[in-house]
Design an enzyme around this catalytic site. Structure first.
Site, PDB file in Angstrom:
ATOM      1  N   GLU A   1       0.816   4.067   1.840  1.00  0.00           N
ATOM      2  CA  GLU A   1       1.202   4.352   3.059  1.00  0.00           C
ATOM      3  C   GLU A   1       2.463   3.589   3.609  1.00  0.00           C
ATOM      4  O   GLU A   1       3.428   4.396   4.284  1.00  0.00           O
ATOM      5  CB  GLU A   1       0.001   4.381   4.049  1.00  0.00           C
ATOM      6  CG  GLU A   1      -1.169   5.125   3.760  1.00  0.00           C
ATOM      7  CD  GLU A   1      -2.394   4.095   3.056  1.00  0.00           C
ATOM      8  OE1 GLU A   1      -3.344   4.401   3.466  1.00  0.00           O
ATOM      9  OE2 GLU A   1      -2.075   3.421   2.206  1.00  0.00           O
TER      10      GLU A   1
ATOM     11  N   HIS B   1       0.840  -1.210  -0.086  1.00  0.00           N
ATOM     12  CA  HIS B   1      -0.077  -0.039   0.063  1.00  0.00           C
ATOM     13  C   HIS B   1       0.869   1.189   0.142  1.00  0.00           C
ATOM     14  O   HIS B   1       1.901   1.196   0.514  1.00  0.00           O
ATOM     15  CB  HIS B   1      -0.657   0.017   1.098  1.00  0.00           C
ATOM     16  CG  HIS B   1      -1.987  -1.030   1.224  1.00  0.00           C
ATOM     17  ND1 HIS B   1      -3.177  -0.836   1.991  1.00  0.00           N
ATOM     18  CD2 HIS B   1      -1.980  -2.322   0.482  1.00  0.00           C
ATOM     19  CE1 HIS B   1      -4.003  -2.037   1.698  1.00  0.00           C
ATOM     20  NE2 HIS B   1      -3.322  -2.653   0.913  1.00  0.00           N
TER      21      HIS B   1
ATOM     22  N   CYS C   1      -6.585   1.997   5.566  1.00  0.00           N
ATOM     23  CA  CYS C   1      -7.261   0.751   5.993  1.00  0.00           C
ATOM     24  C   CYS C   1      -6.663   0.353   7.281  1.00  0.00           C
ATOM     25  O   CYS C   1      -5.589   0.997   7.859  1.00  0.00           O
ATOM     26  CB  CYS C   1      -6.627  -0.203   4.860  1.00  0.00           C
ATOM     27  SG  CYS C   1      -5.038  -0.827   5.073  1.00  0.00           S
TER      28      CYS C   1
ATOM     29  N   CYS D   1      -2.772   0.150   7.518  1.00  0.00           N
ATOM     30  CA  CYS D   1      -2.049   1.089   7.137  1.00  0.00           C
ATOM     31  C   CYS D   1      -2.195   1.915   8.677  1.00  0.00           C
ATOM     32  O   CYS D   1      -1.116   2.880   9.131  1.00  0.00           O
ATOM     33  CB  CYS D   1      -2.333   2.059   5.911  1.00  0.00           C
ATOM     34  SG  CYS D   1      -1.776   1.149   4.524  1.00  0.00           S
TER      35      CYS D   1
END
Length: 176
Positions: free
Chosen positions: A70, A68, A98, A101
């Site tokens: 992040e 991801h 999410c 993260c």
């Protein structure tokens, strides 16, 4: 209050212009993801007015569920300052984080989190739940949503619309 980390003490340290400027940088990262057919989500980490970490989604390319935006931005930021603690840092991301993260933001002690579009299916910075401001954790972050939300949301809408159109075209070609 946990070690001076009381939620009531948390406020934004940035002006509206700074928030929008940094979110534009996160949007630039999201566009990099979209250009390679990844879900267009981008993130940056800022410390003392300087970008110290950048990232965009690479799940499809890497076939890694943890790839991801992040996560990449946090990792790069920690490497930049040679420290896992990002206590004075701000993180900007185009889509609400999410659970994974948000957890990484808590563990790395990110001070402020700004995001553009809400994620009604997986957002844990205010939509489904709010992990980042939950005082049961040993770290609490300031969270602000809606920074350039139209532009952030449009990136995602356009991406998924194009994906649906491509699938429909492929399906029609297979019928012929």
């Amino acid at each position: 209050m946990k070690g001076g980390n009381d939620l009531s003490e948390k406020t934004s340290s940035l002006t509206i212009a700074e928030k929008e400027r940094f979110m534009q940088e996160a949007i630039s990262e999201a566009k990099k993801a979209g250009a390679i057919k990844e879900v267009p989500i981008g993130a940056i980490v800022v410390l003392d007015g300087q970008i110290i970490g950048r990232g965009h989604n690479l799940r499809e390319e890497s076939q890694d569920a943890t790839a991801h935006a992040e996560m990449f931005a946090i990792k790069q930021a920690c490497e930049a300052i040679d420290n896992w603690r990002l206590e004075r840092a701000q993180l900007f991301v185009t889509l609400e984080p999410c659970p994974m993260c948000s957890g990484a933001m808590i563990l790395s002690r990110v001070n402020e989190v700004y995001y553009g579009a809400v994620d009604p299916k997986g957002g844990t910075a205010g939509t489904l739940m709010n992990l980042l401001e939950d005082e049961r954790f040993n770290h609490v972050a300031y969270v602000e949503s809606g920074i350039l939300k139209q532009e952030c949301g449009q990136l995602l809408s356009n991406f998924f619309k194009k994906l649906r159109e491509e699938k429909k075209l492929l399906k029609n070609q297979q019928k012929d």
